[in-house]
Design an enzyme around this catalytic site. Sequence first.
Site, PDB file in Angstrom:
ATOM      1  N   ARG A 317      -7.092 -26.767  17.984  1.00 14.51           N
ATOM      2  CA  ARG A 317      -6.470 -25.783  17.083  1.00 14.51           C
ATOM      3  C   ARG A 317      -7.024 -24.404  17.406  1.00 14.51           C
ATOM      4  O   ARG A 317      -7.994 -23.949  16.825  1.00 14.51           O
ATOM      5  CB  ARG A 317      -6.743 -26.167  15.618  1.00 14.51           C
ATOM      6  CG  ARG A 317      -6.151 -25.203  14.620  1.00 14.51           C
ATOM      7  CD  ARG A 317      -6.352 -25.674  13.187  1.00 14.51           C
ATOM      8  NE  ARG A 317      -5.807 -24.694  12.257  1.00 14.51           N
ATOM      9  CZ  ARG A 317      -6.503 -23.684  11.740  1.00 14.51           C
ATOM     10  NH1 ARG A 317      -7.772 -23.524  12.037  1.00 14.51           N
ATOM     11  NH2 ARG A 317      -5.918 -22.832  10.913  1.00 14.51           N
ATOM     12  N   SER A 386       2.696 -30.800   8.996  1.00  7.85           N
ATOM     13  CA  SER A 386       1.942 -30.474   7.764  1.00  7.85           C
ATOM     14  C   SER A 386       2.889 -30.541   6.581  1.00  7.85           C
ATOM     15  O   SER A 386       3.998 -30.011   6.654  1.00  7.85           O
ATOM     16  CB  SER A 386       1.436 -29.028   7.797  1.00  7.85           C
ATOM     17  OG  SER A 386       0.777 -28.762   8.974  1.00  7.85           O
ATOM     18  N   LYS A 415      -9.566 -22.445   6.528  1.00 13.12           N
ATOM     19  CA  LYS A 415      -8.311 -21.726   6.282  1.00 13.12           C
ATOM     20  C   LYS A 415      -8.193 -21.454   4.787  1.00 13.12           C
ATOM     21  O   LYS A 415      -8.520 -22.327   3.975  1.00 13.12           O
ATOM     22  CB  LYS A 415      -7.145 -22.594   6.788  1.00 13.12           C
ATOM     23  CG  LYS A 415      -5.812 -21.900   6.779  1.00 13.12           C
ATOM     24  CD  LYS A 415      -4.756 -22.711   7.539  1.00 13.12           C
ATOM     25  CE  LYS A 415      -3.394 -22.069   7.349  1.00 13.12           C
ATOM     26  NZ  LYS A 415      -2.354 -22.731   8.124  1.00 13.12           N
TER      27      LYS A 415
HETATM   28  C1  LIG Z   1      -3.430 -32.787  10.659  1.00 15.32           C
HETATM   29  C2  LIG Z   1      -3.072 -31.387  10.341  1.00 15.32           C
HETATM   30  N1  LIG Z   1      -2.549 -31.120   9.142  1.00 15.32           N
HETATM   31  C3  LIG Z   1      -2.224 -29.855   8.828  1.00 15.32           C
HETATM   32  C4  LIG Z   1      -2.421 -28.830   9.738  1.00 15.32           C
HETATM   33  C5  LIG Z   1      -2.004 -27.434   9.415  1.00 15.32           C
HETATM   34  O1  LIG Z   1      -0.928 -26.986  10.225  1.00 15.32           O
HETATM   35  P1  LIG Z   1      -0.227 -25.578   9.890  1.00 15.32           P
HETATM   36  O2  LIG Z   1       0.219 -25.589   8.499  1.00 15.32           O
HETATM   37  O3  LIG Z   1       0.740 -25.283  10.947  1.00 15.32           O
HETATM   38  O4  LIG Z   1      -1.438 -24.560   9.991  1.00 15.32           O
HETATM   39  P2  LIG Z   1      -2.298 -24.189  11.280  1.00 15.32           P
HETATM   40  O5  LIG Z   1      -3.263 -25.291  11.525  1.00 15.32           O
HETATM   41  O6  LIG Z   1      -1.381 -24.033  12.446  1.00 15.32           O
HETATM   42  O7  LIG Z   1      -2.986 -22.938  10.887  1.00 15.32           O
HETATM   43  C6  LIG Z   1      -2.961 -29.166  10.962  1.00 15.32           C
HETATM   44  N2  LIG Z   1      -3.186 -28.234  11.916  1.00 15.32           N
HETATM   45  N3  LIG Z   1      -3.268 -30.443  11.257  1.00 15.32           N
HETATM   46  C1  LIG Z   2      -5.826 -26.059   9.092  1.00 20.28           C
HETATM   47  C2  LIG Z   2      -5.645 -26.690   7.792  1.00 20.28           C
HETATM   48  N1  LIG Z   2      -4.421 -27.033   7.296  1.00 20.28           N
HETATM   49  C3  LIG Z   2      -4.472 -27.555   6.091  1.00 20.28           C
HETATM   50  C4  LIG Z   2      -3.304 -27.991   5.317  1.00 20.28           C
HETATM   51  O1  LIG Z   2      -3.470 -28.431   4.201  1.00 20.28           O
HETATM   52  O2  LIG Z   2      -2.218 -27.879   5.848  1.00 20.28           O
HETATM   53  S1  LIG Z   2      -6.046 -27.680   5.519  1.00 20.28           S
HETATM   54  C5  LIG Z   2      -6.657 -26.994   6.919  1.00 20.28           C
HETATM   55  C6  LIG Z   2      -8.113 -26.753   7.144  1.00 20.28           C
HETATM   56  C7  LIG Z   2      -8.841 -28.008   7.552  1.00 20.28           C
HETATM   57  O3  LIG Z   2     -10.142 -27.670   7.844  1.00 20.28           O
HETATM   58  P1  LIG Z   2     -11.389 -28.109   6.923  1.00 20.28           P
HETATM   59  O4  LIG Z   2     -11.547 -29.558   7.095  1.00 20.28           O
HETATM   60  O5  LIG Z   2     -12.554 -27.364   7.522  1.00 20.28           O
HETATM   61  O6  LIG Z   2     -11.107 -27.679   5.523  1.00 20.28           O
END
Ligand SMILES: Cc1ncc(COP(=O)(O)OP(=O)(O)O)c(N)n1
Ligand SMILES: Cc1nc(C(=O)O)sc1CCOP(=O)(O)O
Length: 486
Positions: A317, A386, A415
């Site tokens: 990512r 997502s 995020k």
């Molecule tokens: C497994 C998984 N779930 C959710 C996300 C989030 O994707 P997205 O909403 O496109 O946000 P970004 O990660 O691109 O900022 C994910 N990456 N993986």
């Molecule tokens: C990149 C991202 N997407 C989300 C979603 O809900 O779609 S939560 C998330 C952050 C995941 O990182 P952490 O485990 O450090 O919180």
Amino acid sequence: MLNNMTPAVSRALDYARSQSSRFSSRDLLVGLLEEEGLVWEIFEKSGYQPGAVKETLRQQADAEFLRGYDLLQGAGKPFASEGYMDLTSNMLLFDLIEADEELKKILQETVGNFQDLVKSIAPPEMKAIEAEHHLELVDTPDHQAAWRVIDANANRVRESFRVLDDYSRFVLNDPHLTQTAKSLRHDFAKIVEQFPAGLVSSRDTDYDVGTQIQAAGEYRRNSTAEIAMVNCKRLQESLRSLEEYLKIESSALGQDCEQLRYQCYTLEKMLAVRQVSPQKLFDARLYVLLTGSECESSLEWTIKEAAEGGATMFQLREKNLEDRILLERARAVRRWTRETQTLFIVNDRPDIARLVEADGVHLGQDDMPLTEARKLLGIQSIIGVSTHDIVQVRQAIRDGANYIGVGPTFPSTTKAFDAFPGLDFVKAVAAETTLPFFVIGGVDANNTCEVVKAGGKRVAVSSALAKAKDPRLAALKLVRLLGGES
Ligand SMILES: Cc1ncc(COP(=O)(O)OP(=O)(O)O)c(N)n1
Ligand SMILES: Cc1nc(C(=O)O)sc1CCOP(=O)(O)O
Ligand SMILES: [Mg+2]
């Protein structure tokens, strides 16, 4: 009794007669439920499980019920004064319940809302219920031939739906797919309700030259998945044939069959995606999202340590890398994930995923649509989506996602989010589908038990692993909390 009966009532009567020449009111009600049309829907809307009602009725002793013929004498009377001409299935249902105390008692004692049931079929509300239309059976040899084709294909469609229903329910155990298959089956029943009453008379099995001809291999299937796919094809072909032959009788019904056929393609896609997803995806419990610059140590070391601890799926990512660097990094991650025999998913970028031969791509709600990414990557690639609410979950399933991300569940340091659907969303998804879903957003060793309690079996984490001094131990703990083997 009213002058005519609709095709659905006529078929229910045929069913009752087939049970006994002295059939009872119970046989008529089971016949109405056999249709899986309007009456089925009325029961469902009143909180009953129509299939269970049918079984309960079947188990009762026949002697307890009124004679069907006696009951039919006055059938539809309360409705005749309202200006109705035909005896429809909901009118007959009303009469059955009104006249037969035993039936009434059984329905009152069965799980469901009896008051709602009665209300929804009582004469004043009749107009709110969708009217049943039916076609006339035109009696020329060519029309009869067309109706034979239509009748044969209607049976094939019903049979194939039943097979797919069973597959979704008993093989995949999936509530969403089961509901989808069932609702398509009911849509089809509504089309069939409009066929002419005398249709069965055009059936002529003795002279059907096709009944003795079996294609080689018709009695041999290698897996339940193959059975499902064969029946998807059979369903679509039968609907196509229906669509054509119905054009002689009713262009509207032909179009209904066409629409239904398109929906069956979607059902096929939803079923097929479960079959091509690699076993490793179903086995995955811990999915790790990594950004090179966010790792406490190197990306390579973090991946290898986390894999040692039991992580089996990694996502690259990177949000701020130039494409050349991203491509180079993705190639390296592909090498490391091959070495650790783990799955590799690229975030956001199907093009990069394809170039580096990753196992798949992850797409958010604002990224490239899944259906477009599928064109680039093909059916064998894993595509994850997502989701932040149940509508997005349903859409992702319909579009053919191999897995979904479900979140954000808890506040995240990776995020920022304004809203958190949280554990209630996890519970809703667990009740909706058996598609693999990863609970994401602030998941760590302190809250994984809550995730599990809510029905989550898999988690996707970033900081819990990337920031860990010992990613192997951190992974090990999470996998243990998830109840999986490390
Ligand atoms: C497994 C998984 N779930 C959710 C996300 C989030 O994707 P997205 O909403 O496109 O946000 P970004 O990660 O691109 O900022 C994910 N990456 N993986
Ligand atoms: C990149 C991202 N997407 C989300 C979603 O809900 O779609 S939560 C998330 C952050 C995941 O990182 P952490 O485990 O450090 O919180
Ligand atoms: Mg994204």
